[in-house]
Design an enzyme around this catalytic site. Structure first.
Site, PDB file in Angstrom:
ATOM      1  N   ARG A  94      16.364  25.904  16.931  1.00 17.00           N
ATOM      2  CA  ARG A  94      15.455  25.226  15.998  1.00 17.00           C
ATOM      3  C   ARG A  94      16.038  25.221  14.590  1.00 17.00           C
ATOM      4  O   ARG A  94      15.883  24.266  13.831  1.00 17.00           O
ATOM      5  CB  ARG A  94      14.087  25.920  15.996  1.00 17.00           C
ATOM      6  CG  ARG A  94      13.068  25.170  15.139  1.00 17.00           C
ATOM      7  CD  ARG A  94      11.766  25.918  15.058  1.00 17.00           C
ATOM      8  NE  ARG A  94      11.080  25.887  16.325  1.00 17.00           N
ATOM      9  CZ  ARG A  94      10.192  26.796  16.721  1.00 17.00           C
ATOM     10  NH1 ARG A  94       9.916  27.824  15.940  1.00 17.00           N
ATOM     11  NH2 ARG A  94       9.598  26.687  17.883  1.00 17.00           N
TER      12      ARG A  94
ATOM     13  N   ASP B 167       0.728  29.823  23.583  1.00 18.68           N
ATOM     14  CA  ASP B 167       1.697  30.361  22.642  1.00 18.68           C
ATOM     15  C   ASP B 167       1.061  31.589  21.976  1.00 18.68           C
ATOM     16  O   ASP B 167      -0.168  31.692  21.917  1.00 18.68           O
ATOM     17  CB  ASP B 167       1.997  29.268  21.603  1.00 18.68           C
ATOM     18  CG  ASP B 167       3.266  29.552  20.830  1.00 18.68           C
ATOM     19  OD1 ASP B 167       4.063  30.405  21.263  1.00 18.68           O
ATOM     20  OD2 ASP B 167       3.459  28.926  19.780  1.00 18.68           O
TER      21      ASP B 167
ATOM     22  N   LYS C 117      11.039  28.624  23.882  1.00 14.33           N
ATOM     23  CA  LYS C 117       9.923  28.953  24.778  1.00 14.33           C
ATOM     24  C   LYS C 117       9.065  27.702  25.035  1.00 14.33           C
ATOM     25  O   LYS C 117       8.738  27.390  26.175  1.00 14.33           O
ATOM     26  CB  LYS C 117       9.079  30.092  24.178  1.00 14.33           C
ATOM     27  CG  LYS C 117       9.895  31.387  23.968  1.00 14.33           C
ATOM     28  CD  LYS C 117       9.049  32.576  23.543  1.00 14.33           C
ATOM     29  CE  LYS C 117       8.601  32.546  22.101  1.00 14.33           C
ATOM     30  NZ  LYS C 117       9.713  32.670  21.126  1.00 14.33           N
ATOM     31  N   THR C 118       8.724  26.987  23.959  1.00  4.75           N
ATOM     32  CA  THR C 118       7.895  25.783  24.117  1.00  4.75           C
ATOM     33  C   THR C 118       8.680  24.683  24.823  1.00  4.75           C
ATOM     34  O   THR C 118       8.146  23.970  25.689  1.00  4.75           O
ATOM     35  CB  THR C 118       7.425  25.285  22.736  1.00  4.75           C
ATOM     36  OG1 THR C 118       6.784  26.371  22.081  1.00  4.75           O
ATOM     37  CG2 THR C 118       6.452  24.133  22.847  1.00  4.75           C
TER      38      THR C 118
ATOM     39  N   THR D 221       6.332  36.525  20.877  1.00  5.04           N
ATOM     40  CA  THR D 221       7.420  37.193  20.158  1.00  5.04           C
ATOM     41  C   THR D 221       7.276  38.713  20.280  1.00  5.04           C
ATOM     42  O   THR D 221       8.145  39.445  19.844  1.00  5.04           O
ATOM     43  CB  THR D 221       7.367  36.811  18.660  1.00  5.04           C
ATOM     44  OG1 THR D 221       6.031  37.028  18.201  1.00  5.04           O
ATOM     45  CG2 THR D 221       7.746  35.367  18.443  1.00  5.04           C
TER      46      THR D 221
END
Ligand code: ADE
Length: 345
Positions: free
Chosen positions: A230, A122, A77-78, A171
């Protein structure tokens, strides 16, 4: 936080509240992140949506529509917010829902945005209601409304903002209010990555870090990474250390298996928290159904961590079911845990 392997979000202090050019942040992680849509692996439909939205907006000389990304942590997402800023040649400002305590915190950020800039919020589901209300006119009319005085003397003043694009990341999309959700023009879910995509990602990261990895090593890392870029990048660094110190420096299936077993990451990528979660349901609650709060209390973990971090992948691989009466483990969870003995939680 929880298990190291599952650590996903940067410190709140890391979530810069000031404007920055994308390259200013997290130099190590950023160097592994793709900077352009053309380098992005996986999430093909999201990438295509963004390509079209960016090209169309640039042709019109406008900022892109506000975008909401939702899905489990670590899926990009980031990274996608950084890419949107790179592709449109604008600045990215990053903040988070919990960091915006007062309306003034948000207004300070909004008024500093330049034409076309990207603002990433976020954990947007954690934005306080009072702050959220300032977002509505900002998103819709590129304006903030200041109130002066109270009661019969109340006056409002509208302050114009530069046109910007908000990228929301969450999320827990279900916790967003309908008025906020409805103000996003682009609304996309990020899914777990396939083994093949993770293999490509880990080979690319190994190349960037100048690490030697053979194809079987890449497959083993991909299979143990819970569908999450990640995690594959994090585990790559652990296996690099092991291979450097205890082997010939090349990452193979064998060095990956030994290094990740040492880390508590099993052959399906489950961590000790995942296994403790499954065992709690099986041993204490006879396989369920059981409510999340009861599981959290038995494990002495935050229920939010279980819902955001642990459960999505266990649901995806069919080790648990979520029913109206609670969580249940499946046959495949029992078989997996039995196959690990004596390597267990
Ligand atoms: N590194 C992390 N995520 C990635 C992705 N989706 N594509 C390429 N490299 C990545």
């Amino acid at each position: 936080m929880t298990d190291d392997v599952l650590t996903h979000s940067s410190d709140e202090s890391d979530l810069l509240s000031g404007r920055c050019s994308p390259a200013d942040q997290e130099p190590e992680i950023l160097s592994l992140r793709p900077g352009r849509l053309s380098e992005y692996i996986g999430q093909a439909d999201v990438v295509e949506t963004l390509k079209i939205a960016i090209e169309a907006a640039m042709q019109r000389g406008e900022p892109i529509d506000h975008v909401l990304f939702h899905g489990p942590p670590g899926l990009g997402k980031t990274t996608l917010a950084h890419i949107i800023a790179n592709e449109t040649g604008t600045h990215l400002t990053i903040t988070s829902g919990p960091a915006l305590e007062k309306g003034g915190d948000l207004i300070g950020l909004l008024t500093r945005l330049e034409e076309g800039d990207i603002l990433l919020i976020d954990e947007i589901h954690r934005i306080p209601k009072t702050v959220e209300e300032f977002l509505y006119p900002a998103m819709e009319d590129f304006a903030v409304d200041f109130m002066f005085d109270k009661g019969i003397h109340a006056r409002s003043h509208r302050y114009r903002l530069n046109r910007f694009a908000l990228v929301g990341a969450t999320t827990r999309v279900g916790l967003l209010s309908a008025p906020l959700r409805d103000r996003f023009g682009i609304f996309r879910n990020l899914n777990f990555y396939s083994i093949q995509d993770l293999e490509i990602i880990v080979k690319r990261s190994a190349r960037l870090l100048e690490i030697e990895i053979d194809p079987q090593g890449a497959t083993e890392l991909a299979m143990r990474s819970r569908g999450t870029p990640r995690i594959v990048n994090r585990l790559l660094k652990r296996v690099r250390d092991y291979s450097q110190v205890r082997a010939e420096g090349i990452i193979t299936q064998k060095t990956t298996q030994i290094a990740l077993n040492l880390e508590g990451v099993d052959k399906k990528g489950l961590t000790s928290l995942d296994r403790r979660y499954l065992k709690t349901i099986i041993d204490y609650y006879h396989g369920g159904p059981v409510g999340i709060e009861a599981i959290a209390a038995t494990l002495q973990e935050e229920s939010d961590t279980l819902v955001d971090v642990v459960e999505p992948y266990l649901l995806k691989i069919g080790m648990i079911l979520r029913t109206s009466s609670g969580r249940r483990t499946t046959e495949s969870a029992c078989e997996h845990l039995a196959s690990l003995e004596p390597f267990s939680a």
